[in-house]
Design an enzyme around this catalytic site. Structure first.
Site, PDB file in Angstrom:
ATOM      1  N   GLN A 113       1.833  12.297  61.896  1.00 59.24           N
ATOM      2  CA  GLN A 113       0.650  12.950  61.325  1.00 59.24           C
ATOM      3  C   GLN A 113       0.726  12.894  59.804  1.00 59.24           C
ATOM      4  OE1 GLN A 113      -0.628  16.673  63.180  1.00 59.24           O
ATOM      5  NE2 GLN A 113      -0.799  17.575  61.157  1.00 59.24           N
ATOM      6  N   GLY A 114      -0.256  12.278  59.166  1.00 56.42           N
ATOM      7  CA  GLY A 114      -0.292  12.152  57.705  1.00 56.42           C
ATOM      8  C   GLY A 114      -1.338  13.064  57.110  1.00 56.42           C
ATOM      9  N   SER A 121      -0.310  16.482  55.160  1.00 54.95           N
ATOM     10  CA  SER A 121       0.173  17.186  53.968  1.00 54.95           C
ATOM     11  C   SER A 121       0.453  16.226  52.815  1.00 54.95           C
ATOM     12  CB  SER A 121       1.443  17.968  54.293  1.00 54.95           C
ATOM     13  OG  SER A 121       1.178  18.977  55.237  1.00 54.95           O
ATOM     14  N   SER A 141       6.550  14.089  60.039  1.00 60.04           N
ATOM     15  CA  SER A 141       7.628  14.160  61.033  1.00 60.04           C
ATOM     16  C   SER A 141       7.787  12.830  61.770  1.00 60.04           C
ATOM     17  CB  SER A 141       7.321  15.256  62.060  1.00 60.04           C
ATOM     18  OG  SER A 141       7.165  16.495  61.438  1.00 60.04           O
ATOM     19  N   GLU A 154      -2.068  21.389  67.875  1.00 59.38           N
ATOM     20  CA  GLU A 154      -0.796  21.769  67.277  1.00 59.38           C
ATOM     21  C   GLU A 154      -0.541  23.261  67.432  1.00 59.38           C
ATOM     22  OE1 GLU A 154       1.293  20.249  63.369  1.00 59.38           O
ATOM     23  OE2 GLU A 154      -0.369  21.551  62.877  1.00 59.38           O
ATOM     24  N   GLU A 159       1.019  32.712  56.456  1.00 62.53           N
ATOM     25  CA  GLU A 159      -0.022  33.336  55.616  1.00 62.53           C
ATOM     26  C   GLU A 159      -1.390  32.728  55.925  1.00 62.53           C
ATOM     27  OE1 GLU A 159       2.886  32.231  54.565  1.00 62.53           O
ATOM     28  OE2 GLU A 159       3.864  34.126  54.027  1.00 62.53           O
TER      29      GLU A 159
END
Length: 383
Positions: A125-126, A128, A160, A243, A367
């Site tokens: 997964q790209g 962030s 990851s 997710e 958060e």
């Protein structure tokens, strides 16, 4: 729990299959192995599960899944009870990529990739980036249309398993003038494309599970766009929903079986009332998490339910691993390796505690999850 007879029969069948197929020595065989052996073991184990029809139980039946939620729970309980390896390398492919393709992909994209995932295609997964992690809408990786393809430049972080990936779920900005959550598009990126540089990040646990991706004039065919141009934020909702939602069904059962079992063993003898009280508290919380996961997957989840599940799981995992490290004492800090193909409930407490922080940060920090619950779940005004 009282299961209908058909579930009891399914449990017996899965238990028998596990007895015959779960490698008895995988923990010792997977400790300290080089990457290529880890990848080979993961693909072999995925193949075993696929041949038994157990690799993608949450997929629609037409694509090789079709198990009910009750059967999925039984499956994950029995895999955990049998101490079976986890499909850590296929995690993004069978959950995030599949959920995205099923929700927003074209028929051609589904036909191309879902069977390939069953054949062992590995995904990363790209999302962030530096400066755009929890505030994902601030991403700056750019994609500009050039004829029948897009040209992509930028950097991704905390990807990851990128070092082993065949394909990437990529978000890039296609309209820099649009408001932050608009002007983003969603692409399927072939990791063999020229211009991609993958750099593993060495972590505190000694592993290099996360990677950086550097993208320099990478050409992506326009046919690899998922959804409409500039509609990537909405499409990403399917990825993040998986997710924070369906993936938790297995993880909650793993935590309740293998994780809690390891914790009880670490606490023996159970003659300290304070320790016994903490164990009872953890068991109650785990049972609550399991029930919450099942209700979200079975029902029609509300706008913040998946965030509640992710928040509860990640913080419970962290507290449980912290307690295991505490009761295990100094000896837990001398365990410097854990088996590859295990989760963050392996019984290597200090390493598991360090790894448990992974779950309270990516995919939206605690958060961020609380903000989603407040705004979308409770309808509170934005601060």
């Amino acid at each position: 729990m009282n299961w209908p007879s058909e579930q009891a029969e399914f449990r017996d069948a899965v238990r028998g299959w596990c007895s015959a197929h779960v490698p008895a020595d995988w923990r010792s065989a997977q400790t300290g192995v080089p990457d290529e052996e880890f990848v080979r073991f993961q693909q072999d184990w995925f193949g075993e599960l696929r041949r038994a029809g157990l690799a993608v139980p949450h997929w629609p039946a037409e694509w090789g899944g079709g198990l009910s939620v009750a059967q999925q729970v039984v499956l994950y309980q029995e895999l955990a009870a049998a101490d079976a390896p986890r499909l850590v390398l296929a995690f993004v492919a069978i959950h995030h990529a599949a959920a995205t393709l099923l929700a927003a992909g074209t028929s051609e994209q589904r036909e191309r990739h879902l069977p390939a995932i069953l054949d062992g295609e590995i995904w990363v997964q790209g999302f962030s980036e530096p400066g755009a992690g929890s505030d994902l809408a601030s991403l700056r990786t750019s994609a500009r249309r050039d004829g029948d393809h897009y040209v992509i430049d930028g950097q991704k972080l905390w990807a990851s398993g990128a070092a082993h990936a065949d394909w990437c779920l990529l978000l890039a900005r296609t309209d820099p003038a649009a408001p932050k959550r608009r002007g983003i598009s969603y692409f399927l990126l072939d990791m063999r494309s020229p211009g991609i540089d993958v750099r593993p990040i060495r972590q505190a646990t000694g592993e290099s599970h996360f990677c950086e991706l550097f993208l320099d004039d990478v050409a992506v065919p326009a046919a690899n766009l998922i959804g409409a141009e500039n509609d990537g934020w909405r499409v990403a909702g399917a990825t993040l929903g998986a997710e924070r939602g369906t993936t938790m069904l297995e993880l909650a059962e793993r935590l309740g079986n293998a994780g809690f079992r390891w914790l009880v063993e670490a606490c023996r003898p159970l003659d300290d009332p304070v320790v016994a009280d903490r164990l009872a508290q953890f068991e109650t919380e785990i049972e609550g998490l399991r029930g919450l996961c099942r209700s979200v997957v079975e029902g029609s989840p509300g706008p913040a339910d998946a965030s509640v599940v992710k928040l509860v799981y990640s913080e419970l995992l962290q507290r449980l691993m912290d307690f295991g490290t505490e009761v295990g004492g100094l000896a837990t800090h001398t365990v410097l390796r854990k088996p590859a193909s295990s989760g963050w409930e392996s019984g290597a407490w200090a390493l598991d505690f360090l790894g448990s922080w992974e779950w309270t940060i990516p995919g939206g920090t605690s958060e961020i999850q609380r903000t989603i619950v407040a705004e979308r779940g409770l309808g509170l005004p934005r601060g």
